[in-house]
Motif scaffolding. Structure first.
Motif, PDB file in Angstrom:
ATOM      1  N   THR A   3      66.266  -5.283  26.589  1.00  0.00           N
ATOM      2  CA  THR A   3      67.254  -5.656  25.592  1.00  0.00           C
ATOM      3  C   THR A   3      67.186  -4.723  24.387  1.00  0.00           C
ATOM      4  N   PHE A   4      65.994  -4.322  24.013  1.00  0.00           N
ATOM      5  CA  PHE A   4      65.851  -3.420  22.872  1.00  0.00           C
ATOM      6  C   PHE A   4      66.492  -2.064  23.137  1.00  0.00           C
ATOM      7  N   VAL A   5      66.404  -1.585  24.358  1.00  0.00           N
ATOM      8  CA  VAL A   5      67.023  -0.305  24.728  1.00  0.00           C
ATOM      9  C   VAL A   5      68.540  -0.442  24.651  1.00  0.00           C
ATOM     10  N   LEU A   6      69.069  -1.548  25.163  1.00  0.00           N
ATOM     11  CA  LEU A   6      70.506  -1.779  25.115  1.00  0.00           C
ATOM     12  C   LEU A   6      70.994  -1.879  23.665  1.00  0.00           C
ATOM     13  N   GLN A   7      70.234  -2.560  22.828  1.00  0.00           N
ATOM     14  CA  GLN A   7      70.613  -2.677  21.424  1.00  0.00           C
ATOM     15  C   GLN A   7      70.643  -1.302  20.747  1.00  0.00           C
ATOM     16  N   ARG A   8      69.678  -0.480  21.102  1.00  0.00           N
ATOM     17  CA  ARG A   8      69.631   0.874  20.537  1.00  0.00           C
ATOM     18  C   ARG A   8      70.874   1.652  20.944  1.00  0.00           C
ATOM     19  N   TYR A   9      71.239   1.590  22.222  1.00  0.00           N
ATOM     20  CA  TYR A   9      72.431   2.302  22.701  1.00  0.00           C
ATOM     21  C   TYR A   9      73.700   1.776  22.031  1.00  0.00           C
ATOM     22  N   VAL A  10      73.794   0.488  21.833  1.00  0.00           N
ATOM     23  CA  VAL A  10      74.964  -0.095  21.176  1.00  0.00           C
ATOM     24  C   VAL A  10      75.045   0.381  19.729  1.00  0.00           C
ATOM     25  N   ARG A  11      73.899   0.445  19.041  1.00  0.00           N
ATOM     26  CA  ARG A  11      73.898   0.950  17.670  1.00  0.00           C
ATOM     27  C   ARG A  11      74.313   2.423  17.623  1.00  0.00           C
ATOM     28  N   ILE A  12      73.841   3.218  18.544  1.00  0.00           N
ATOM     29  CA  ILE A  12      74.210   4.638  18.592  1.00  0.00           C
ATOM     30  C   ILE A  12      75.710   4.787  18.852  1.00  0.00           C
ATOM     31  N   ILE A  13      76.213   4.020  19.802  1.00  0.00           N
ATOM     32  CA  ILE A  13      77.645   4.074  20.113  1.00  0.00           C
ATOM     33  C   ILE A  13      78.467   3.625  18.907  1.00  0.00           C
ATOM     34  N   GLY A  14      78.033   2.584  18.240  1.00  0.00           N
ATOM     35  CA  GLY A  14      78.738   2.112  17.050  1.00  0.00           C
ATOM     36  C   GLY A  14      78.744   3.157  15.942  1.00  0.00           C
ATOM     37  N   ALA A  15      77.612   3.811  15.724  1.00  0.00           N
ATOM     38  CA  ALA A  15      77.536   4.840  14.677  1.00  0.00           C
ATOM     39  C   ALA A  15      78.447   6.012  15.012  1.00  0.00           C
ATOM     40  N   ARG A  16      78.426   6.463  16.256  1.00  0.00           N
ATOM     41  CA  ARG A  16      79.284   7.583  16.663  1.00  0.00           C
ATOM     42  C   ARG A  16      80.765   7.204  16.579  1.00  0.00           C
ATOM     43  N   THR A  17      81.079   5.983  16.943  1.00  0.00           N
ATOM     44  CA  THR A  17      82.472   5.528  16.856  1.00  0.00           C
ATOM     45  C   THR A  17      82.932   5.520  15.407  1.00  0.00           C
ATOM     46  N   GLY A  18      82.090   5.045  14.515  1.00  0.00           N
ATOM     47  CA  GLY A  18      82.422   5.049  13.089  1.00  0.00           C
ATOM     48  C   GLY A  18      82.622   6.460  12.556  1.00  0.00           C
ATOM     49  N   GLN A  19      81.769   7.395  12.967  1.00  0.00           N
ATOM     50  CA  GLN A  19      81.924   8.786  12.538  1.00  0.00           C
ATOM     51  C   GLN A  19      83.231   9.373  13.066  1.00  0.00           C
ATOM     52  N   ASN A  20      83.563   9.076  14.314  1.00  0.00           N
ATOM     53  CA  ASN A  20      84.802   9.593  14.900  1.00  0.00           C
ATOM     54  C   ASN A  20      86.034   9.008  14.206  1.00  0.00           C
TER      55      ASN A  20
END
Length: 76
Positions: A3-20
């Motif tokens: 679950t921690f790995v999935l949460q990390r990936y979701v945070r990374i995707i969210g950050a990249r989406t916000g930057q885009n």
């Protein structure tokens, strides 16, 4: 998967989406400003062209002699 790995990936995707989204917003703002400037330039140019030609007689002969001086017979 952990679950921690999935949460990390979701945070990374969210950050990249916000930057885009921020980058796309910047591009759209630049395009809107450029379009406004182009529109203003076109309006000013059209108004200036109309003002420049306001005294032009479309039926006048551009090669005709210009009359100057006193009396109807004076020709330049």
């Amino acid at each position: 998967m952990n679950t921690f790995v999935l949460q990390r990936y979701v945070r990374i995707i969210g950050a990249r989406t916000g930057q885009n989204i921020g980058a796309v917003t910047d591009v759209v703002n630049i395009l809107v400003a450029a379009d406004q400037q182009m529109s203003d330039t076109a309006k000013n140019s059209a108004a200036q062209a109309a003002q420049d030609g306001i005294g032009d007689d479309p039926l006048a002969d551009r090669n005709a002699p210009v009359r100057v001086g006193p009396g109807p017979g004076a020709v330049q």
